[in-house]
Design an enzyme around this catalytic site. Structure first.
Site, short mmCIF file in Angstrom:
data_model
loop_
_atom_site.label_atom_id
_atom_site.label_comp_id
_atom_site.label_asym_id
_atom_site.label_seq_id
_atom_site.Cartn_x
_atom_site.Cartn_y
_atom_site.Cartn_z
N LYS A 88 20.01 103.79 49.28
CA LYS A 88 19.18 102.89 50.09
C LYS A 88 20.04 101.67 50.41
O LYS A 88 20.23 100.78 49.58
CB LYS A 88 17.93 102.44 49.34
CG LYS A 88 16.99 101.68 50.28
CD LYS A 88 16.05 100.74 49.57
CE LYS A 88 16.61 99.37 49.35
NZ LYS A 88 16.97 98.63 50.56
N CYS A 94 30.54 88.34 46.85
CA CYS A 94 30.15 88.08 45.47
C CYS A 94 31.26 87.40 44.67
O CYS A 94 31.00 86.63 43.77
CB CYS A 94 29.73 89.38 44.79
SG CYS A 94 31.00 90.65 44.89
N GLU A 136 26.00 95.35 39.64
CA GLU A 136 27.02 94.38 40.09
C GLU A 136 26.26 93.25 40.75
O GLU A 136 25.67 93.43 41.82
CB GLU A 136 27.97 95.05 41.08
CG GLU A 136 28.74 96.23 40.50
CD GLU A 136 29.80 95.82 39.50
OE1 GLU A 136 30.18 94.63 39.48
OE2 GLU A 136 30.25 96.68 38.73
N GLU A 174 24.08 80.03 43.33
CA GLU A 174 24.99 80.72 44.26
C GLU A 174 24.58 80.40 45.70
O GLU A 174 23.44 80.63 46.07
CB GLU A 174 24.90 82.23 44.00
CG GLU A 174 25.86 83.07 44.81
CD GLU A 174 25.62 84.57 44.61
OE1 GLU A 174 24.45 85.00 44.48
OE2 GLU A 174 26.61 85.33 44.61
#
Ligand code: NAD
Length: 499
Positions: free
Chosen positions: A163, A270, A236, A368
């Protein structure tokens, strides 16, 4: 792709608003059917020789290079990123396909292990495909993340149901077409389209193993669902990555490295550096050079290699990034360069931004940002730099610049899954033979290297016993057996230990 039955979703290009296409959305029942199809294909696939699977990946490698223009267009079309960032994705799937095609045989080969009794017991460790791996991926690297994580899963003998993020399904679909043309059985790799809570949840409900990439918040939900089913998962997740520039760093390279690490893919990476710590002895030299280099960055949305910085993906992402900057400025941060939305270039373009005087009360201090924004701080000693770098709930990536021996010693003290010495992030990421992943809230499990393929297998021990069973022979009392075993254990301890 699986023919979904839950309506259609229209996909628009973030830079010019053109309609890219309409794709069918999947319901949970569709996801279940996609898994059933992949499972049937996987039963045959897992029996194919590894040499056959390897040859497909090598053909795929060449097809990706030969069709790179189409792939670059697809990635740019659905993300708005610069063409050079899109090329990073093409290069990455080639590196990964070549690495695992060449190394899968040694990673997956049955290994001899030490048996219980010398000469009498032989023990071997086997790697059995999990079945069908469910993959859930984000929008920032829509080619790399689904395909590079699928390659080892497929080579290990699994099927895959993916997905992708609902904003970016096309890049993975283009790569899947190339995989099928290279010989991958059509039903083995299914793609389902839809949102996270419904279709993402259905992936976890049906998978034999979940490979998740995305935010830490969603990662915790995925972990909870996987735990309830007692299936393995690899996650992750996010980061707030530090770079440390020591006073003996090669300044020119460090400036360039900080640019690349902070602004690649417009910071939607990331591993991106969002906290830049510079030693006080070089701070006043480093900062103006860094700011000048940022001013020189080309920003654009063209389908060529002329711009270094492209667009953010969406209005939502633009709002998050500009919200972090506005909040910081309203609480006293100084903008050294950038800081502005640039609708004159593209609807979601945001300037590469460097901030100073960032303090704890600002959202971007610890949260973040996931955009082209870096906060710069001064430090006084190596110990202070390590403490500052580690003062975060995350632990994904870090970078240390300085004389190699000192920087390496400092790198080993950083709590992050990858630490790059005299590089920003590419050295560790592109070392495909070495595992990648997060400490702390940045993840569970690893991609790349041996860990990145073995996780897609169930490890089985087959132990064979010769001549006698490991139990008291019928005529022997328990007491006598314990005494005999005691002597045996003492002898065993004296024998050389081979491993
Ligand atoms: P996100 O967690 O919102 O979404 C990621 C994926 O999860 C999407 O496909 C989404 O549809 C799906 N999802 C959302 N809710 C779900 C649920 N309840 N159940 C199952 N699936 C669900 O992440 P995002 O904001 O789209 O992506 C950016 C984040 O991803 C950043 O935090 C970034 O650091 C992280 N990221 C990490 C890595 C890495 O390798 N560590 C790589 C890329 C991005």
């Amino acid at each position: 792709m699986f023919p979904g039955s839950a309506g259609h979703h229209e996909h628009f290009c973030p830079t010019d608003g053109t309609l890219i296409g309409r794709l069918p959305e999947s319901s949970p029942a569709d996801v279940e059917r996609a898994f059933a199809k992949a499972r049937v294909a996987a039963e045959l696939w897992t029996k194919t020789p590894l040499s056959h699977r390897r040859a497909i990946m090598m053909r795929f490698h060449d097809a990706v290079l030969n069709h790179q223009k189409d792939l670059l267009d697809a990635v740019q079309w659905e993300t708005g990123k610069s063409r050079s960032s899109a090329f990073d994705e093409v290069a990455d799937i080639c590196l990964t396909a070549r690495y695992y095609a060449n190394s899968a045989k040694s990673h997956l080969a049955t290994r001899k292990r030490q048996g219980a009794l010398p000469l009498l017991t032989t023990s071997e460790e086997r790697y059995v495909a999990k079945g069908v791996v469910g993959m859930i991926t984000p929008w920032n690297y829509p080619l790399t993340l689904p395909i590079s994580d699928a390659i080892p899963a497929l080579l290990a003998g699994n099927g895959v149901v993916l997905k992708p993020d609902h904003q970016t399904p096309f890049s993975a679909l283009c790569a899947l077409k190339l995989l099928v043309e290279a010989g991958l059985p059509r039903d083995l790799f299914q793609v389902v389209i839809g949102d996270g809570p419904t279709v993402g949840s259905a992936i976890i409900d049906n998978a034999d193993f979940v490979m998740f990439t995305g935010s830490t918040a969603t990662g915790k939900l995925v972990a909870g669902k996987a735990a309830a089913r007692l299936i393995g998962f690899s996650a992750e997740l996010g980061g707030k990555n530090p770079m440390i520039v020591l006073d003996d760093a090669p300044l020119g390279r460090a400036v360039q490295g900080a640019i690349n690490a902070s602004f690649s893919n417009a910071g939607q990476l990331c591993m991106s550096i969002e906290r830049l710590y510079v030693h006080e002895a070089i701070y006043d030299t480093f900062v103006p050079r860094f700011v000048d280099a940022v001013k020189g960055l080309s920003i654009g949305i063209g389908r060529d290699f002329s711009a270094k910085i492209g667009s953010l993906i969406s209005a939502e992402q633009l709002e998050k990034v500009s919200g972090h900057v506005k909040d910081a400025v309203s609480r006293g941060a100084s903008v050294l360069v950038g800081g502005k939305h640039r609708p004159d270039i593209g609807p979601y373009v945001f300037e590469p931004t460097v901030l100073e005087n960032v303090t704890e009360d600002m959202m971007l201090c610890r949260g973040e940002t996931f955009g082209p924004v870096v906060a710069i701080y001064r430090f006084h000693s190596d110990d202070e730099a390590v403490a500052l770098a580690n003062d975060t709930t995350y632990g994904l990536n870090a970078s240390v610049w300085g004389s190699p021996r000192r920087a390496r010693a400092l790198a080993r003290r950083i709590e992050a899954g990858s630490v790059n010495v005299n590089e920003g992030f590419t050295a560790s990421w592109a070392s495909t033979d070495a595992p990648m992943g997060g400490f702390k809230e940045s993840g569970v499990g690893r991609r790349h290297g041996r860990e990145g393929i073995i996780k897609y297998t169930n490890i089985q021990t087959v132990a064979s016993q010769r001549l006698m069973n490991i139990e008291a022979p019928g005529s022997m009392t328990g007491d006598a057996f314990a005494r005999t075993m005691t002597i045996g254990l003492r002898i065993l301890k004296r024998l050389p230990f081979r491993h």
